[in-house]
Design a protein around this motif. Structure first.
Motif, mmCIF file in Angstrom:
data_model
loop_
_atom_site.group_PDB
_atom_site.id
_atom_site.type_symbol
_atom_site.label_atom_id
_atom_site.label_comp_id
_atom_site.label_asym_id
_atom_site.label_seq_id
_atom_site.Cartn_x
_atom_site.Cartn_y
_atom_site.Cartn_z
ATOM 1 N N LEU A 114 1.041 -0.848 -0.216
ATOM 2 C CA LEU A 114 0.026 -0.130 -0.560
ATOM 3 C C LEU A 114 1.102 1.430 -0.256
ATOM 4 N N ARG A 117 2.278 1.563 -3.459
ATOM 5 C CA ARG A 117 1.310 1.366 -4.699
ATOM 6 C C ARG A 117 1.312 0.677 -5.691
ATOM 7 N N TRP A 121 -4.808 -0.797 -8.427
ATOM 8 C CA TRP A 121 -4.932 -0.061 -7.666
ATOM 9 C C TRP A 121 -5.950 -1.296 -7.179
ATOM 10 N N TYR A 124 -4.797 -3.672 -5.081
ATOM 11 C CA TYR A 124 -4.336 -4.203 -3.518
ATOM 12 C C TYR A 124 -4.823 -3.311 -3.270
ATOM 13 N N VAL A 128 -7.097 -3.209 2.333
ATOM 14 C CA VAL A 128 -7.323 -1.711 2.820
ATOM 15 C C VAL A 128 -7.734 -2.467 4.026
ATOM 16 N N THR A 145 1.354 3.952 5.696
ATOM 17 C CA THR A 145 1.196 3.985 4.464
ATOM 18 C C THR A 145 1.502 5.346 3.359
ATOM 19 N N GLN A 152 -8.259 5.952 0.954
ATOM 20 C CA GLN A 152 -8.752 4.843 1.643
ATOM 21 C C GLN A 152 -10.077 4.129 0.744
#
Length: 470
Positions: A114, A117, A121, A124, A128, A145, A152
């Motif tokens: 995270l 990155r 997107w 990952y 979260v 992060t 988030q």
């Protein structure tokens, strides 16, 4: 006889010891005499065994099958063997929502993904949610992060919207349009739409290469379009077309422009996105009239335009207004589903005592409405009746809301004239229509003429003026 020795003292419970002063003690051999020892079994009695049901009989007990005397001499029969035990089935946790390449990562490695990155997107983004389940908070994730709480939330929502688009109706090559870093900003704006609307909005976004601001305008127009049923020009646009919904939103915006010349660019933007022919014709007509007005050319207004709209007062009650009013009225209420017969059957005032405020009516009735003594209502109080509508959007004004309203009508005036608004029955329900439309349909008599419309109180005060009527 079979003799069994007493078990060794070491294998049994605690022994009764003699006093400590005794230095020697003798081990005594204790025996019990058993009449028979029957092994547990089922069915018939084995050869050579007594017919006592397989009981172990001790001295002093009765040899019968649990006959008289104290039954303490009978030991319970050993239960039959049970079925083989089922093998233990270990618990299988649900499949991890994380992609396969992230499932074996430890906490430090997931935080690193995270933070840097690493990957796409939407791959990952589930990390979260996994951190939330392990006790992390948005603030602690941001500290570890550098990903803000807003980012988030945007990642989580956008990934859910992306998953909802995956179907046979949305090819995978179109889905790749949202794989870039700006994809979450686009998909996040579609969160309030249902599945069908998301598909259409996503296709329109790709075809027009919209940015986040444009997607937000599109999503809001699609969400708002069904709520505008009955508004000016609504029927010409297709609710199943994303372009028509956006075009209608701009069409409505053009009518709110104060300066006439400001309407032209808004209508041109509406014409740029319209998709159906009926909607295009309606926008072109509006644009043509706007250009003529901006040039100072006098344009003949249609019958249903602003200058032809009757001014029927539409008021919103204020909290405490009835209790503070010096005069209040008690009027019979009829539901919209009761039909026109209920309007005629509702009671009328037969006598009024102004000094004591006592009002008599000619018949009993179940539902009544208490309203302030406004002058238009007071003038028709003897013949007034209240029609309760469950949805105010059925009334012919543009900015109607989805709320219950009360329509106060005068039953004494039934003849339809061009300028009035009337209550009549259609399809078994009471509806409100303009007089000129009824005359066009050949209807000259109605149930009652509308005097005023009352809306319930709310925190924000708003007023519908006479030019709001369609």
């Amino acid at each position: 006889m079979l003799s069994l020795p007493h078990p060794h003292p070491a294998s049994t419970g605690p022994r009764h010891r003699k006093p400590l002063a005794t230095t020697h003690h003798h081990r005594r051999r204790c025996t019990f005499t058993i009449a028979a020892l029957i092994l547990p079994g089922g069915g018939g009695t084995p050869r050579g065994s007594p017919p006592n049901g397989g009981k172990l009989i001790l001295p002093g007990s009765s040899g019968g099958g649990g006959g008289g005397g104290r039954g303490g001499g009978l030991l319970p029969r050993t239960p039959p063997p049970t079925a083989p035990a089922q093998l233990y089935q270990p618990f299988h946790p649900p499949i991890s929502p994380l992609p396969a390449n992230f499932r074996n990562l430890d906490l430090t490695e997931r935080l690193a993904v995270l933070r840097d990155r690493m990957g796409r997107w939407y791959e990952y983004a589930p990390l979260v949610s996994s951190l939330f389940r392990e006790g992390f908070t948005p603030a602690s994730i941001e500290e570890a992060t550098g990903m803000s709480g807003v980012e988030q939330n945007r990642l989580i929502v956008a990934s859910q919207v992306r998953d909802s688009l995956i179907s046979d109706d949305f090819p995978e090559d179109l889905l790749h349009h949202f794989d870039s870093y700006g994809g979450p900003d686009l998909l996040y704006e579609l969160r309030f739409l249902n599945a069908r609307q998301r598909l259409k909005a996503a296709r329109h976004t790709i075809a027009r290469n919209l940015e986040a601001k444009g997607v937000r305008e599109l999503a809001r127009s699609m969400k708002d379009f069904p709520q505008r049923r009955g508004d000016e020009g609504w029927d010409a646009f297709d609710r199943h077309s994303a372009g028509d919904c956006l075009a209608y939103a701009r069409f409505r915006l053009s009518r709110e422009a104060i300066a006439k010349e400001n309407r032209i660019p808004v209508l041109e933007r509406s014409l740029d996105v319209v998709e159906t022919e009926s909607a295009r014709a309606r926008v072109e007509l509006e644009l043509e009239r706007a250009i003529k007005k901006a040039a100072g050319v006098e344009v003949e207004e249609p019958e249903d335009d602003v200058n032809a709209r009757p001014a029927v007062p539409v008021v919103r009650l204020m909290y405490g207004e009835i209790s503070e009013a010096s005069i209040v009225l008690l009027l019979p209420v009829v539901k919209e589903t009761d039909g026109v017969e209920a309007v005629d059957l509702a009671p009328r005032r037969s006598k009024t005592d102004a000094d004591l405020g006592i009002v008599e009516v000619d018949k009993g009735w179940a539902r009544w409405a208490v309203l302030p003594g406004w002058a238009p209502v007071m003038a028709v109080a003897d013949e007034a009746v209240v029609i309760e509508l469950a949805d105010g959007r059925v009334l012919p004004w543009r900015s109607a809301d989805k709320e219950r309203v009360l329509v106060v009508a005068n039953r004494k005036r039934k003849e339809v004239v061009d300028e009035g608004i009337y209550v009549l029955e259609k399809g078994g329900k009471l509806v409100v229509e303009r007089g000129n439309k009824l005359l066009e349909q050949g209807i000259s008599q109605a149930a009652a003429e509308v005097v005023t419309v009352v809306r319930p109180p709310k925190d924000e005060q708003d007023v519908i003026s006479g030019d709001e009527w369609d």
